[in-house]
Every structure is written in structure tokens, then in C-alpha cells.
Scaffold this active site. Structure first.
Site, PDB file in Angstrom:
ATOM      1  NE  ARG A 192      40.982 -44.484  -6.818  1.00 59.65           N
ATOM      2  CZ  ARG A 192      41.637 -45.432  -7.496  1.00 59.65           C
ATOM      3  NH1 ARG A 192      41.827 -45.305  -8.801  1.00 59.65           N
ATOM      4  NH2 ARG A 192      42.099 -46.505  -6.888  1.00 59.65           N
ATOM      5  CG  HIS A 221      45.438 -47.219  -4.737  1.00 62.91           C
ATOM      6  ND1 HIS A 221      46.004 -48.436  -5.057  1.00 62.91           N
ATOM      7  CD2 HIS A 221      45.201 -46.609  -5.915  1.00 62.91           C
ATOM      8  CE1 HIS A 221      46.093 -48.542  -6.383  1.00 62.91           C
ATOM      9  NE2 HIS A 221      45.612 -47.445  -6.927  1.00 62.91           N
ATOM     10  NE  ARG A 268      44.808 -52.474  -3.300  1.00 61.05           N
ATOM     11  CZ  ARG A 268      45.359 -51.639  -2.429  1.00 61.05           C
ATOM     12  NH1 ARG A 268      45.423 -51.953  -1.140  1.00 61.05           N
ATOM     13  NH2 ARG A 268      45.832 -50.478  -2.817  1.00 61.05           N
ATOM     14  CE1 TYR A 274      33.205 -44.330 -44.425  1.00 61.75           C
ATOM     15  CE2 TYR A 274      34.375 -45.474 -42.672  1.00 61.75           C
ATOM     16  CZ  TYR A 274      33.266 -45.344 -43.489  1.00 61.75           C
ATOM     17  OH  TYR A 274      32.221 -46.218 -43.362  1.00 61.75           O
ATOM     18  CG  MET A 312      32.471 -49.475 -35.930  1.00 58.38           C
ATOM     19  SD  MET A 312      30.678 -49.444 -36.026  1.00 58.38           S
ATOM     20  CE  MET A 312      30.334 -47.698 -35.936  1.00 58.38           C
TER      21      MET A 312
HETATM   22  C1  LIG Z   1      43.423 -51.310  -9.837  1.00 56.97           C
HETATM   23  C2  LIG Z   1      43.844 -51.272  -8.437  1.00 56.97           C
HETATM   24  C3  LIG Z   1      44.955 -52.032  -8.012  1.00 56.97           C
HETATM   25  C4  LIG Z   1      45.864 -52.767  -8.963  1.00 56.97           C
HETATM   26  O1  LIG Z   1      46.840 -51.882  -9.465  1.00 56.97           O
HETATM   27  P1  LIG Z   1      47.973 -52.364 -10.462  1.00 56.97           P
HETATM   28  O2  LIG Z   1      48.782 -51.145 -10.709  1.00 56.97           O
HETATM   29  O3  LIG Z   1      47.272 -52.834 -11.697  1.00 56.97           O
HETATM   30  O4  LIG Z   1      48.704 -53.460  -9.804  1.00 56.97           O
HETATM   31  C5  LIG Z   1      45.235 -52.056  -6.665  1.00 56.97           C
HETATM   32  N1  LIG Z   1      44.468 -51.359  -5.774  1.00 56.97           N
HETATM   33  C6  LIG Z   1      43.435 -50.612  -6.149  1.00 56.97           C
HETATM   34  C7  LIG Z   1      42.665 -49.860  -5.118  1.00 56.97           C
HETATM   35  C8  LIG Z   1      43.090 -50.518  -7.486  1.00 56.97           C
HETATM   36  O5  LIG Z   1      42.068 -49.757  -7.855  1.00 56.97           O
END
Ligand SMILES: *Cc1c(COP(=O)(O)O)cnc(C)c1O
Length: 385
Positions: free
Chosen positions: A139, A169, A222, A268, A315
Site C-alpha cells: 500500500r 503494517h 496501533r 418500493y 432511504m
Molecule cells: C487502521 C490501521 C490500524 C488499525 O488496525 P485494526 O485492525 O483496526 O487494529 C493500524 N495501522 C494502520 C496503518 C492502519 O491503517
């Protein structure tokens, strides 16, 4: 705090801040001392509400916040949040002055970005940067040792930048097989081993890796989806700790109840025909609220029982078939629990053939959020008034 404002429709989301704080405290107990916890609050805190979640997470022991875009970080600053914030996604070089002024940390992965951004900076305080490594997600990120060393060298030339972090990541940390994640980790360890100076913050783990792997904690994790009490995937749900508490539930009320005759049509396209004489209820929620058209045929909870959604979802409204004549104003739960019967956000996601991350993000800003703390409603967020 008093309930600060109100809402004037019978559809709302309950957010249990106690659950979010519980999840933060529990994960802090699980990770080693000295590992920082970054609460991921991008995308309106996965639909739960930026400010309320950020404050709750910080109060419970998170020490960093992460968002996807600079706008989100600025929104948090505008609300008075002073904690460190990292923008995980791309920031335009011309916006670097804003990041500097508001002490927002940025993700970098291209050396030309450094040169361009430097030309926009004349601020005294350095911007803290996190180098992003692409070890297999494909990415954003630096892929080779050479690129990493080049960008490190380039940043050293600019006093207005400081390398504060390095991260990667995982693409498959939420799968049972950790083989690919293992490979990513080897690459990441190799990359950071070639940096001249070890940055203060080294991070790789999302929720899945935080909960499943001790070897990828580094100095910060994270933590996103599981802060909201959800398993990162169905596949690893049996492996993750049982203490996760979901924070979000979605409710509405019956605004109309009628008896229809066998053969009568609903909504609908007249796609639903009453098979016998039936009781039909109307709910004030529709696809503009994130309750998608594809949920036709799915179920909701009323009086602790399941009732099917009949006819097309409109909606702003949809119809359900009732087992009997229920009173107007009766509570209907679309995500959550009634008398021991439960519809999980995962059930909604499975019916939509997607993941719960998407379902949570789709709940529109139009739907008011009620925040609960110490089992009491603490604050109402209605973005329309
Ligand atoms: C969204 C994201 C996370 C969090 O991921 P989770 O699976 O929700 O814990 C961590 N690092 C990056 C780079 C992300 O984009």
C-alpha cells in the site's frame, strides 16, 4: 457531564465508553510495560465518534492517537486534544506547515516528499516523522534498504524534520496462518537494522498482531478494531482474549404499526407480498443511515425476538413483519442485545458479505450517538444540530 444536546428522531447509536476503557485497560495489561498504546480513531473512530472515543481511550491509558488523514488530526486538535497524533496515510507536502503548527506527526515513504515539504516549512519546531516500510502490504511504504537509508540521510539534512518512528503494517495478521506475517516481520526487522539511528517509536502491530503475537510489539502498538470490542476477524475469534467488550449498539423505535391483508405489497418495487394477514411495523432508519438496501430479508430484535425486514429498505425507513400488534414507540434493536437475544455487528457484516469494520464506518453522521459512562447517558452527539 450533562446531556449536552438532544435529538428528535427515534433512531440512535449507543456507545458504551466503559467498554472502550475496559478494552484499553485490558490490552495495556497484556502488552509489556513500556510498550505505548496508540488508539486508532480514524474514520470517526470506526463510526463511534472521534472526540468521545479519543478522550475515553486517553483517560484509560492510551498515550497516542492515530488517524488516516491530516483533516482528522486537525479536527481532534480543534476539540482541544493535546495528545500525540500520527497521520497514518499520505499528507500533501504543501500541508506540512499545518502539521508543524499543530504538532501532528506524519507518515513518510518518499524522498521527494521530504524535499518538497521542506520548501513549505519555516517553522521552528521540527515535524516528527514516522518512516513507513512496505514489507508486504503493498500500500504505502519504503521497500528496500537502499531507499530507507537514502530517506534517512535526506531527512538528516533538514533540521525542521526529525525521524521519530518507523513502522510497517501486516496484511494477514488476522488469519490463522501467521506465515506471511512472519515473513513481513523478518523483512521489517532487517530494514530497521539498517537504520543509522533507532527511532524512538518502532511499531508494526494492528489489533490482531497485538493480541496474538508477543514478537511484534516493539515500542508501540496501533490498536483499532479491538478497542471497540471486536475481533479483527471471524477466523481468529476463537484465539483472541475473551475480555473484549463491544461498545456499539444501534436502536430505533416503531413509528407505525398496521394490519395488512394477505396479498398486500410492501415498499418500493412491491417485492414483498403478505402471505397471510400480517402485522407490519415501520422503522425510521434506511440506507442513508448506513442500514443498506441489501439488508432486505435480514432480521432485527423486538420484544427479545427476531423479526424479518420485509420489502426494500428505503432511504430513511424500512418495514419489519411483527408477530403481533406491538405498541408505537416500542424499542427495536438492529445491532445489540434484547433479553439475551443478540444481533452482532458481525452478523450484519456476514449478511452483507463484508466485514464489521465496514458496517461500523457506514453508520451515517445523521444517526445521533448517545455516550454511556458508569452505566449512565453522559453525552449526546447530534451532528445535525
Ligand atoms: C487502521 C490501521 C490500524 C488499525 O488496525 P485494526 O485492525 O483496526 O487494529 C493500524 N495501522 C494502520 C496503518 C492502519 O491503517
Amino acid at each position: 457531564m450533562e446531556i449536552s444536546n438532544q435529538f428528535y428522531r427515534d433512531t440512535w447509536v449507543d456507545i458504551d465508553l466503559d467498554a472502550i476503557q475496559h478494552n484499553v485497560q485490558k490490552v495495556k495489561e497484556q502488552i509489556r510495560d513500556g510498550v505505548s498504546l496508540m488508539a486508532v480513531v480514524k474514520a470517526n473512530a470506526y463510526g463511534h465518534g472521534y472526540i468521545q472515543v479519543a478522550n475515553a481511550a486517553l483517560e484509560a491509558g492510551a498515550d497516542h492517537l492515530a488517524v488516516a488523514f491530516l483533516d482528522e488530526a486537525l479536527f481532534l486538535r480543534k476539540a482541544g486534544i493535546t495528545a500525540p497524533i500520527l497521520v497514518l496515510g499520505a499528507t500533501r507536502p504543501e500541508d506540512v506547515g499545518l502539521a508543524s503548527r499543530h504538532q501532528i506527526q506524519l507518515t513518510v515513504y518518499q524522498d521527494q516528499w521530504i524535499e518538497q515539504a521542506a520548501s513549505y516549512l519555516n517553522e521552528a519546531a521540527p515535524v516528527l516523522l514516522h518512516l513507513k516500510c512496505d514489507t508486504g502490504m503493498g500500500r504505502l511504504g519504503i521497500k528496500s534498504i537502499k531507499e530507507l537509508q537514502d530517506i534517512e540521510q535526506m531527512i538528516e539534512r533538514y533540521p525542521s524534520f526529525e525521524i521519530y518512528g518507523v513502522f510497517t503494517h501486516f496484511a494477514t495478521a488476522d488469519e490463522r496462518s501467521q506465515r506471511y506475517a512472519d515473513e513481513q516481520l523478518v523483512l521489517f526487522n532487517n530494514l530497521i537494522g539498517h537504520l543509522k539511528k533507532k527511532p524512538k517509536m518502532i511499531h508494526a502491530s494492528n489489533s490482531a498482531a497485538t493480541l496474538l503475537r508477543q514478537d511484534a510489539l516493539f515500542t508501540l502498538v496501533r490498536f483499532g478494531i479491538s478497542m471497540y470490542g471486536l475481533s479483527p476477524s471471524d477466523e481468529i475469534a476463537p484465539l483472541i482474549p475473551k475480555w473484549l467488550k463491544p461498545a456499539l449498539s444501534l436502536h430505533t423505535r416503531l413509528v407505525h404499526v398496521k394490519r395488512v391483508k394477505k396479498g398486500d405489497k410492501i415498499s418500493y418495487g412491491s417485492t414483498y407480498t403478505a402471505i397471510v394477514d400480517e402485522w407490519i411495523g415501520t422503522l425510521p432508519i434506511g440506507y442513508a443511515d448506513g442500514w443498506l438496501r441489501k439488508l432486505q430479508g435480514f432480521e432485527v430484535l423486538i420484544n427479545g425476538q427476531r423479526a424479518p425486514i420485509v420489502g426494500r429498505v428505503c432511504m430513511d425507513q424500512c418495514m419489519i413483519r411483527l408477530p403481533k400488534d406491538y405498541p408505537l414507540g416500542m424499542k427495536v434493536t438492529l445491532i445489540g442485545e434484547q433479553d439475551g437475544e443478540r444481533i452482532l455487528i458481525d452478523d450484519v457484516a456476514n449478511y452483507l458479505e463484508t466485514i464489521h469494520y465496514e458496517v461500523a464506518c457506514l453508520i451515517a453522521a445523521r444517526v445521533p450517538r448517545v455516550y454511556w459512562q458508569n452505566k449512565k447517558p453522559k453525552y449526546v452527539l447530534n451532528q445535525l444540530i
